[in-house]
Write a protein that holds these residues in place. Structure first.
Motif, PDB file in Angstrom:
ATOM      1  N   ILE A 134       0.838  -1.201   0.000  1.00  0.00           N
ATOM      2  CA  ILE A 134       0.000   0.000   0.000  1.00  0.00           C
ATOM      3  C   ILE A 134       0.877   1.257   0.000  1.00  0.00           C
ATOM      4  N   ILE A 135       2.041   1.168   0.643  1.00  0.00           N
ATOM      5  CA  ILE A 135       2.948   2.319   0.657  1.00  0.00           C
ATOM      6  C   ILE A 135       3.680   2.421  -0.664  1.00  0.00           C
ATOM      7  N   ARG A 136       4.188   1.299  -1.152  1.00  0.00           N
ATOM      8  CA  ARG A 136       4.912   1.310  -2.423  1.00  0.00           C
ATOM      9  C   ARG A 136       4.062   1.924  -3.524  1.00  0.00           C
ATOM     10  N   ASP A 137       2.764   1.605  -3.518  1.00  0.00           N
ATOM     11  CA  ASP A 137       1.918   2.001  -4.639  1.00  0.00           C
ATOM     12  C   ASP A 137       1.251   3.372  -4.477  1.00  0.00           C
ATOM     13  N   ASN A 138       1.364   3.977  -3.297  1.00  0.00           N
ATOM     14  CA  ASN A 138       0.592   5.207  -3.072  1.00  0.00           C
ATOM     15  C   ASN A 138       1.364   6.385  -2.513  1.00  0.00           C
ATOM     16  N   VAL A 139       2.605   6.184  -2.080  1.00  0.00           N
ATOM     17  CA  VAL A 139       3.304   7.273  -1.401  1.00  0.00           C
ATOM     18  C   VAL A 139       4.476   7.775  -2.250  1.00  0.00           C
ATOM     19  N   GLY A 140       4.604   9.082  -2.328  1.00  0.00           N
ATOM     20  CA  GLY A 140       5.710   9.688  -3.065  1.00  0.00           C
ATOM     21  C   GLY A 140       5.239  10.329  -4.355  1.00  0.00           C
ATOM     22  N   ILE A 141       6.168  10.960  -5.063  1.00  0.00           N
ATOM     23  CA  ILE A 141       5.826  11.596  -6.348  1.00  0.00           C
ATOM     24  C   ILE A 141       6.808  11.125  -7.418  1.00  0.00           C
ATOM     25  N   PRO A 142       6.407  11.241  -8.691  1.00  0.00           N
ATOM     26  CA  PRO A 142       7.296  10.766  -9.764  1.00  0.00           C
ATOM     27  C   PRO A 142       8.638  11.511  -9.748  1.00  0.00           C
ATOM     28  N   ILE A 143       9.686  10.801 -10.071  1.00  0.00           N
ATOM     29  CA  ILE A 143      11.033  11.376 -10.014  1.00  0.00           C
ATOM     30  C   ILE A 143      11.200  12.540 -10.990  1.00  0.00           C
ATOM     31  N   GLU A 144      10.523  12.470 -12.146  1.00  0.00           N
ATOM     32  CA  GLU A 144      10.701  13.516 -13.155  1.00  0.00           C
ATOM     33  C   GLU A 144      10.274  14.875 -12.579  1.00  0.00           C
ATOM     34  N   LEU A 145       9.114  14.885 -11.883  1.00  0.00           N
ATOM     35  CA  LEU A 145       8.604  16.142 -11.340  1.00  0.00           C
ATOM     36  C   LEU A 145       9.476  16.612 -10.173  1.00  0.00           C
ATOM     37  N   ALA A 146       9.893  15.665  -9.325  1.00  0.00           N
ATOM     38  CA  ALA A 146      10.712  16.032  -8.174  1.00  0.00           C
ATOM     39  C   ALA A 146      12.059  16.577  -8.633  1.00  0.00           C
ATOM     40  N   LEU A 147      12.640  15.910  -9.615  1.00  0.00           N
ATOM     41  CA  LEU A 147      13.954  16.338 -10.129  1.00  0.00           C
ATOM     42  C   LEU A 147      13.867  17.745 -10.707  1.00  0.00           C
ATOM     43  N   ALA A 148      12.861  17.971 -11.548  1.00  0.00           N
ATOM     44  CA  ALA A 148      12.710  19.292 -12.168  1.00  0.00           C
ATOM     45  C   ALA A 148      12.470  20.350 -11.097  1.00  0.00           C
ATOM     46  N   ALA A 149      11.637  20.024 -10.109  1.00  0.00           N
ATOM     47  CA  ALA A 149      11.302  20.999  -9.072  1.00  0.00           C
ATOM     48  C   ALA A 149      12.535  21.324  -8.225  1.00  0.00           C
ATOM     49  N   VAL A 150      13.309  20.302  -7.887  1.00  0.00           N
ATOM     50  CA  VAL A 150      14.496  20.519  -7.047  1.00  0.00           C
ATOM     51  C   VAL A 150      15.538  21.330  -7.811  1.00  0.00           C
ATOM     52  N   ASP A 151      15.786  20.940  -9.056  1.00  0.00           N
ATOM     53  CA  ASP A 151      16.789  21.661  -9.853  1.00  0.00           C
ATOM     54  C   ASP A 151      16.393  23.127 -10.007  1.00  0.00           C
ATOM     55  N   THR A 152      15.105  23.358 -10.303  1.00  0.00           N
ATOM     56  CA  THR A 152      14.610  24.730 -10.470  1.00  0.00           C
ATOM     57  C   THR A 152      14.791  25.530  -9.179  1.00  0.00           C
ATOM     58  N   ARG A 153      14.399  24.905  -8.072  1.00  0.00           N
ATOM     59  CA  ARG A 153      14.461  25.603  -6.789  1.00  0.00           C
ATOM     60  C   ARG A 153      15.910  25.960  -6.413  1.00  0.00           C
ATOM     61  N   LEU A 154      16.808  25.012  -6.597  1.00  0.00           N
ATOM     62  CA  LEU A 154      18.204  25.276  -6.230  1.00  0.00           C
ATOM     63  C   LEU A 154      18.811  26.361  -7.120  1.00  0.00           C
ATOM     64  N   ARG A 155      18.407  26.384  -8.391  1.00  0.00           N
ATOM     65  CA  ARG A 155      18.879  27.448  -9.286  1.00  0.00           C
ATOM     66  C   ARG A 155      18.348  28.809  -8.840  1.00  0.00           C
ATOM     67  N   GLN A 156      17.035  28.803  -8.533  1.00  0.00           N
ATOM     68  CA  GLN A 156      16.427  30.076  -8.100  1.00  0.00           C
ATOM     69  C   GLN A 156      17.138  30.623  -6.867  1.00  0.00           C
ATOM     70  N   GLU A 157      17.555  29.709  -5.986  1.00  0.00           N
ATOM     71  CA  GLU A 157      18.196  30.158  -4.747  1.00  0.00           C
ATOM     72  C   GLU A 157      19.691  30.383  -4.920  1.00  0.00           C
ATOM     73  N   GLY A 158      20.184  30.104  -6.129  1.00  0.00           N
ATOM     74  CA  GLY A 158      21.598  30.340  -6.392  1.00  0.00           C
ATOM     75  C   GLY A 158      22.525  29.375  -5.686  1.00  0.00           C
ATOM     76  N   ILE A 159      22.025  28.163  -5.371  1.00  0.00           N
ATOM     77  CA  ILE A 159      22.873  27.200  -4.659  1.00  0.00           C
ATOM     78  C   ILE A 159      23.005  25.887  -5.432  1.00  0.00           C
ATOM     79  N   ARG A 160      22.610  25.908  -6.704  1.00  0.00           N
ATOM     80  CA  ARG A 160      22.665  24.657  -7.478  1.00  0.00           C
ATOM     81  C   ARG A 160      24.099  24.136  -7.588  1.00  0.00           C
ATOM     82  N   ASN A 161      25.075  25.065  -7.636  1.00  0.00           N
ATOM     83  CA  ASN A 161      26.474  24.640  -7.762  1.00  0.00           C
ATOM     84  C   ASN A 161      26.992  23.947  -6.505  1.00  0.00           C
ATOM     85  N   GLN A 162      26.286  24.154  -5.400  1.00  0.00           N
ATOM     86  CA  GLN A 162      26.791  23.605  -4.144  1.00  0.00           C
ATOM     87  C   GLN A 162      26.510  22.125  -3.958  1.00  0.00           C
ATOM     88  N   THR A 163      25.781  21.551  -4.894  1.00  0.00           N
ATOM     89  CA  THR A 163      25.459  20.133  -4.753  1.00  0.00           C
ATOM     90  C   THR A 163      25.349  19.474  -6.116  1.00  0.00           C
TER      91      THR A 163
END
Lengths: 148, 501
Positions: free
Chosen positions: B347-376
């Protein structure tokens, strides 16, 4: 000389060596025909020994000091000094099983259907013995030494 | 209790071809084949079959085939066979339904809705057979600016520890215990030959694998299994595992049956006891706490190794990732909804979390916006199936991807989802010594190296087609992606344009 060496750590006792050995020593050279149609059914000349997770297929060692040859009073077992191969002539074998009793590796078997002994002949004429060629996990190697 | 569960699969034996050699019998660890001692014939028990294909692959006369049972329930979009059977299982066991591998539900796979660009007329494509292509990737914290000594030209800026890999693909965290030592050895040796990294997962590092330390990421997870100074010293990088894509928010559970003598020594727990990883790290309840563990590990290894923090992709991944970078994570690993596991509640495997494509894009965008993408550096994982997914992940902003299931498939896995039984007939998800022998590490290593080589060649081909000769030029370059069949909101989060635009 090149012999068949087992690698115990990767032998999974699937016994495909036995299956393909049998077919390689059949008249038809065909798995399905050898098993289903040939009578008497040929015998595999290699046998997997298995206890718990430990398993290995140990065919004839073709010993330099072959106890089986020394013990064979019928003259059926001979060692070719040039190639080192120990061979069995089933036409001469009388089925006394002395070779089975003296083989330190337990690598000679009875062929009950024919009443004679049976042992590995290294698949003379093939580039590789059938057991080695068909081992799915490379647990048998055809090489000069156990290290390959 | 009489079970109401029907058989899932039907084993079809071609009696004209079956020679009753019993190879299927000895290969099936679920005892789905047996020798009938009365007739001397080999027969099957359909009920036990998991459709793992082991018998089919090993049958010397190709006498076997397996198909899904045609038995179906009355068609109903709501009460599907799966729903009904899960209820049957629970009414008979009173337990959670466990499963293995990744989410198998029909959630959108965004990789398949993203398409790559290629050069035509106005910019030349590059032929990777004739020109050098660069897939080499350097992972780790990059400085905000570089200072040089003007006289000597030497670099003054002190760089954080970096890891260089030859291809942007690493092996995902899979613990010894969840998978076999022979599978682990195959991964370690393949990583060392291919010049990439593998990850110990939470199971500790077996003594025999210390020699592959330069290609090893060691994991520090909530159970702290197998963590000691030599373990940290042996590795190229240390990963703090907060979460796993297949089971965000919950801990791990290695059943006692899998804790063999070797597993117990490696994990530093008594033999036969359950290895329970708590759901949270009990010393991490905030970003500040995370910083303390990151710096404790950096201090323990004398600031010589990058520290990775791995989280499962969840709703607030972008904000959490920002905190992780500020807490000192040199790399972050995002594990998406389709990430796999050796065992998790279904039930957890099939229902919890979000797709990696959206998470990856959101994280990359956020880190760029904050000017810290180079730090990781960002490692994306969870359902990467082929080189197309890899290159799309790079274009979305990943520095590298981690593959788990794909690597196991290279070793023989057929994704039958029965890892949690510990009886894996392919010798992967088991610690039974009779089964683990089924992976010959020499062959396993070769298969993995071949897979990495094949994917790398394909990535070079696709890069060349885009007119790019270094992967670095594609990283986060979302103009090379276009979306099809996506809503405006999806396109906005992914940061890509609609195809045709």
């Amino acid at each position: 000389m090149k012999k068949v060496y087992p690698k115990e750590e990767v032998c999974m006792a699937c016994r495909l060596c036995e299956v393909h050995c049998l077919a390689a020593h059949s008249l038809s050279q065909d798995l399905i025909r050898a098993y289903k149609l040939e009578s008497p059914r040929p015998r595999a000349l290699v046998q997997v020994t298995e206890k718990g997770p430990v398993s290995l297929a140990l065919p004839c060692r073709h010993c330099r000091e072959p106890m089986c040859v020394y013990g064979c009073f019928a003259g059926a077992l001979t060692r070719d000094e040039a190639t080192g191969v120990v061979s069995l002539d089933p036409d001469k074998c009388v089925g006394c099983w002395t070779c089975l009793a003296v083989c330190p590796y337990g690598a000679i078997y009875r062929d009950p259907a024919r009443g004679v002994a049976a042992k590995c002949d290294l698949c003379a004429g093939r580039p590789q013995p059938a057991c080695v060629a068909n081992c799915p996990n490379e647990a048998l190697i055809f090489a000069e030494s156990a290290r390959g | 209790m009489k079970t109401f569960l029907p058989n899932k699969f039907i084993i079809e034996r071609n009696h004209g071809r079956c020679i009753h050699c019993q190879v299927c019998v000895n290969q099936c660890s679920y005892e789905a084949h047996y020798l009938d001692p009365f007739s001397g014939e080999v027969k099957s028990r359909d009920r036990n079959c998991t459709n793992c294909h082991r018998c089919v692959a090993f049958c010397p006369t190709e006498a076997l085939a397996i198909r899904c049972s045609p038995l179906d329930y009355v068609p109903n979009r709501n009460w599907t066979g799966e729903v009904i059977e899960d209820i049957i299982k629970q009414s008979e066991s009173g337990a959670m339904v466990l499963t293995g591998m990744g989410n198998d539900k029909d959630h959108p796979i965004y990789w398949d809705k993203l398409l790559l660009n290629a050069s035509q007329v106005t910019n030349p494509s590059i032929d990777p057979l004739r020109e050098p292509m660069e897939l080499r990737t350097t992972l780790g914290r990059k400085p905000d600016r570089l200072a040089y000594d003007k006289a000597t030209g030497r670099l003054i800026t002190k760089l954080a520890p970096q890891l260089t890999i030859n291809t942007p693909i690493i092996f995902a965290a899979m613990s010894y215990g969840a998978i076999s030592l022979t599978a682990h050895e195959s991964l370690a040796r393949a990583a060392s030959i291919a010049g990439t990294l593998y990850n110990t997962g939470e199971g500790g590092l077996h003594k025999s694998l210390y020699k592959y330390g330069a290609n090893t990421i060691v994991q520090v997870a909530s159970g702290r299994f197998g963590v000691h100074p030599e373990y940290l010293d042996a590795a190229a990088a240390i990963e703090i595992k907060i979460g796993q894509g297949a089971k965000p928010g919950i801990g791990g559970h290695l059943p006692g049956e899998k804790v063999s003598a070797e597993v117990s020594v490696t994990r530093m727990i008594p033999m036969g006891t359950d290895a329970l990883s708590p759901a949270p790290h009990h010393d991490i309840y905030s970003i500040e706490d995370l910083a303390q563990l990151i710096y404790a590990l950096k201090e323990a290894t004398n600031y010589t190794k990058p520290v990775i923090v791995k989280i499962s992709a969840v709703h607030n991944a972008a904000a959490i990732a920002s905190g992780m970078v500020r807490a000192g994570a040199d790399m972050i690993c995002l594990d998406g909804l389709r990430g796999s596991t050796g065992a998790a509640p279904k039930i957890i495997r099939d229902n919890v979390g979000i797709p990696i494509e959206l998470a990856l894009a959101a994280v990359d965008t956020r880190l760029r916006q904050e000017g810290i993408r180079n730090q990781t550096s960002i490692i994306a994982s969870g359902g990467i199936r082929n080189s197309g997914d890899v290159i799309k992940a790079i274009a979305l902003g990943a520095d590298a991807v981690a593959i788990g299931t794909a690597a196991l498939v290279a070793l023989g896995c057929t994704v039958c989802q029965m890892c949690h039984t510990g009886k894996c007939p392919w010798g992967i998800a088991t610690t039974n010594l009779a089964l683990t022998k089924r992976i010959n590490p020499d062959i396993g290593t070769q298969r993995l190296v071949n897979l990495l080589r094949g994917w790398s060649l394909e990535i070079e081909d696709m890069l060349g087609g885009m007119g790019i000769n270094a992967l670095e030029s594609l990283r986060g370059n979302r103009l090379h992606l276009r979306g099809v069949g996506l809503t405006d909101t999806e396109l906005e989060i992914l940061g890509v344009k609609m195809a045709g635009a």
